[in-house]
Scaffold this active site. Structure first.
Site, PDB file in Angstrom:
ATOM      1  N   TYR A   1       5.077  -8.908  62.735  1.00  0.00           N
ATOM      2  CA  TYR A   1       5.082  -8.487  61.322  1.00  0.00           C
ATOM      3  C   TYR A   1       5.099  -6.958  61.248  1.00  0.00           C
ATOM      4  O   TYR A   1       5.882  -6.354  60.503  1.00  0.00           O
ATOM      5  CB  TYR A   1       3.829  -9.056  60.666  1.00  0.00           C
ATOM      6  CG  TYR A   1       3.489  -8.572  59.282  1.00  0.00           C
ATOM      7  CD1 TYR A   1       4.084  -9.146  58.159  1.00  0.00           C
ATOM      8  CD2 TYR A   1       2.527  -7.580  59.079  1.00  0.00           C
ATOM      9  CE1 TYR A   1       3.732  -8.725  56.874  1.00  0.00           C
ATOM     10  CE2 TYR A   1       2.172  -7.156  57.817  1.00  0.00           C
ATOM     11  CZ  TYR A   1       2.783  -7.736  56.714  1.00  0.00           C
ATOM     12  OH  TYR A   1       2.431  -7.326  55.454  1.00  0.00           O
TER      13      TYR A   1
ATOM     14  N   LYS B   1       7.763  -4.292  59.514  1.00  0.00           N
ATOM     15  CA  LYS B   1       7.402  -3.300  58.490  1.00  0.00           C
ATOM     16  C   LYS B   1       7.709  -1.880  58.969  1.00  0.00           C
ATOM     17  O   LYS B   1       8.040  -0.997  58.173  1.00  0.00           O
ATOM     18  CB  LYS B   1       5.933  -3.456  58.107  1.00  0.00           C
ATOM     19  CG  LYS B   1       5.601  -4.802  57.432  1.00  0.00           C
ATOM     20  CD  LYS B   1       6.274  -4.954  56.067  1.00  0.00           C
ATOM     21  CE  LYS B   1       5.739  -6.160  55.303  1.00  0.00           C
ATOM     22  NZ  LYS B   1       6.310  -6.283  53.953  1.00  0.00           N
TER      23      LYS B   1
HETATM   24  N1  LIG Z   1      -2.078  -8.665  51.087  1.00  0.00           N
HETATM   25  C1  LIG Z   1      -2.145  -7.691  51.994  1.00  0.00           C
HETATM   26  O1  LIG Z   1      -3.222  -7.408  52.546  1.00  0.00           O
HETATM   27  C2  LIG Z   1      -0.916  -6.893  52.357  1.00  0.00           C
HETATM   28  C3  LIG Z   1      -1.093  -5.836  53.249  1.00  0.00           C
HETATM   29  C4  LIG Z   1       0.017  -5.083  53.618  1.00  0.00           C
HETATM   30  C5  LIG Z   1       1.261  -5.369  53.092  1.00  0.00           C
HETATM   31  N2  LIG Z   1       1.424  -6.404  52.235  1.00  0.00           N
HETATM   32  C6  LIG Z   1       2.774  -6.650  51.743  1.00  0.00           C
HETATM   33  O2  LIG Z   1       2.778  -6.643  50.325  1.00  0.00           O
HETATM   34  C7  LIG Z   1       3.767  -7.553  49.836  1.00  0.00           C
HETATM   35  C8  LIG Z   1       3.126  -8.532  48.873  1.00  0.00           C
HETATM   36  O3  LIG Z   1       2.103  -9.233  49.585  1.00  0.00           O
HETATM   37  P1  LIG Z   1       1.094 -10.272  48.889  1.00  0.00           P
HETATM   38  O4  LIG Z   1      -0.245  -9.997  49.440  1.00  0.00           O
HETATM   39  O5  LIG Z   1       1.308 -10.312  47.425  1.00  0.00           O
HETATM   40  O6  LIG Z   1       1.610 -11.609  49.578  1.00  0.00           O
HETATM   41  P2  LIG Z   1       1.971 -13.016  48.927  1.00  0.00           P
HETATM   42  O7  LIG Z   1       2.175 -13.943  50.078  1.00  0.00           O
HETATM   43  O8  LIG Z   1       0.962 -13.372  47.890  1.00  0.00           O
HETATM   44  O9  LIG Z   1       3.366 -12.708  48.216  1.00  0.00           O
HETATM   45  C9  LIG Z   1       4.572 -12.574  48.925  1.00  0.00           C
HETATM   46  C10 LIG Z   1       5.654 -13.247  48.107  1.00  0.00           C
HETATM   47  O10 LIG Z   1       6.902 -13.127  48.800  1.00  0.00           O
HETATM   48  C11 LIG Z   1       7.624 -14.315  48.560  1.00  0.00           C
HETATM   49  N3  LIG Z   1       8.646 -14.586  49.563  1.00  0.00           N
HETATM   50  C12 LIG Z   1       8.429 -14.963  50.838  1.00  0.00           C
HETATM   51  N4  LIG Z   1       9.594 -15.244  51.434  1.00  0.00           N
HETATM   52  C13 LIG Z   1      10.575 -15.030  50.519  1.00  0.00           C
HETATM   53  C14 LIG Z   1      11.983 -15.171  50.539  1.00  0.00           C
HETATM   54  N5  LIG Z   1      12.616 -15.632  51.615  1.00  0.00           N
HETATM   55  N6  LIG Z   1      12.679 -14.865  49.427  1.00  0.00           N
HETATM   56  C15 LIG Z   1      12.033 -14.436  48.308  1.00  0.00           C
HETATM   57  N7  LIG Z   1      10.688 -14.303  48.226  1.00  0.00           N
HETATM   58  C16 LIG Z   1       9.968 -14.600  49.323  1.00  0.00           C
HETATM   59  C17 LIG Z   1       6.553 -15.415  48.600  1.00  0.00           C
HETATM   60  O11 LIG Z   1       6.992 -16.612  47.980  1.00  0.00           O
HETATM   61  C18 LIG Z   1       5.382 -14.746  47.910  1.00  0.00           C
HETATM   62  O12 LIG Z   1       5.316 -15.075  46.538  1.00  0.00           O
HETATM   63  C19 LIG Z   1       4.372  -8.214  51.065  1.00  0.00           C
HETATM   64  O13 LIG Z   1       5.567  -7.555  51.410  1.00  0.00           O
HETATM   65  C20 LIG Z   1       3.330  -7.992  52.143  1.00  0.00           C
HETATM   66  O14 LIG Z   1       3.901  -7.985  53.441  1.00  0.00           O
HETATM   67  C21 LIG Z   1       0.346  -7.178  51.853  1.00  0.00           C
END
Ligand SMILES: NC(=O)c1ccc[n+]([C@@H]2O[C@H](COP(=O)([O-])OP(=O)(O)OC[C@H]3O[C@@H](n4cnc5c(N)ncnc54)[C@H](O)[C@@H]3O)[C@@H](O)[C@H]2O)c1
Length: 247
Positions: free
Chosen positions: A153, A157
């Site tokens: 992952y 990123k």
């Molecule tokens: N939550 C954390 O601690 C965290 C930390 C660092 C980065 N992030 C990043 O922030 C962003 C949002 O994360 P989050 O915590 O809301 O996660 P989340 O899993 O709640 O949301 C991610 C969304 O992406 C959608 N998704 C996945 N595959 C897809 C595809 N093929 N096509 C379209 N949509 C797709 C999912 O359905 C989901 O709704 C992500 O990019 C994640 O990598 C999150």
């Protein structure tokens, strides 16, 4: 856009991906609250409560969907000023257990799909001739290499950060800024789903603010980068980690 009090978001035409997720939903709601016109998208259905003008279901692993999505958003909104790209996938695994499928899904969604979506949006914005803002979600992993089974992952990123720097160079002359936010540990199901109590303690003890971040706090960073206040910021990665990482 000229007044110090005007954040430039009122009536901005905004596409938010990953809007069924924790952070994406908060981002979409925040843009709506700021007076923007918003189209949301996700591979799963998005709540109608966010107040978006339209919702487009799209699996961004299919690169052709990027074109369909950007066109649909621009048709609905009469153009496009901002893309906030929050869709992402994390498969946390002991490194010895990582399969090719684990590699592919994370790199396909987090990196490959990002390229095709952001290039499509930048192309449309360049043709519009009025500039634009592209903001993508990286992660602390872009810098740290990831913790607790997230090396693959993190690599996706890291690629996304490099990609956005390249896009910033490419599209800067068209007045399009391209930035990433790098959240630390944010309280959404992506983080908490399979997080052990020990792993949570480790994160919190390494985080100066001693708590998880909220989706709303990441949304604030995204809206800042989309706003008039960030007009001379491009190719940046905004650290939203409560000090977990210091850079
Ligand atoms: N939550 C954390 O601690 C965290 C930390 C660092 C980065 N992030 C990043 O922030 C962003 C949002 O994360 P989050 O915590 O809301 O996660 P989340 O899993 O709640 O949301 C991610 C969304 O992406 C959608 N998704 C996945 N595959 C897809 C595809 N093929 N096509 C379209 N949509 C797709 C999912 O359905 C989901 O709704 C992500 O990019 C994640 O990598 C999150």
């Amino acid at each position: 856009m000229n007044s110090l009090l005007d954040d430039g978001l009122k009536d901005a035409r905004v596409l938010v991906t990953g809007a069924a997720g924790g952070i994406g939903a908060a981002v979409a709601e925040s843009f709506v609250a700021a007076g923007a016109a918003v189209v949301v998208s996700d591979v799963t259905p998005v709540s109608e409560d966010l107040g978006a003008r339209a919702s487009v279901t799209a699996d961004l692993r299919d690169t052709a969907e990027s074109g369909r999505l950007v066109t649909a958003a621009a048709d609905t909104l009469g153009g496009l000023d901002v893309v906030a790209h929050l869709a992402g996938v994390l498969r946390r695994r002991d490194i010895a257990q990582v399969t090719e499928a684990d590699w592919d899904v994370q790199h396909d969604v987090n990196l490959k799909a990002s390229f095709f979506l952001l290039r499509e949006a930048a192309g449309l914005m360049a043709r519009q001739g009025t500039g634009g803002r592209l903001i993508a979600a990286a992660s602390q992993g872009w810098w740290s290499g990831g913790y607790g089974g997230s090396a693959v992952y993190a690599a996706s990123k890291g690629g996304l950060v490099s990609l956005c720097r390249g896009l910033a160079r490419t599209y800067g002359p068209c007045g399009i800024t391209v930035n990433t936010v790098a959240p630390g540990a944010i309280d959404t199901t992506m983080l908490t789903d399979d997080l052990t109590a020990d792993a949570l303690d480790t994160i919190l003890s390494a985080t100066p603010l001693r708590r998880l971040g909220t989706a709303q706090e990441v949304a604030s960073a995204v809206l800042f980068l989309a706003s008039a206040r960030a007009s001379f910021i491009t190719a940046a990665t905004l650290n939203v980690s409560g000090g977990w990482l210091a850079y």
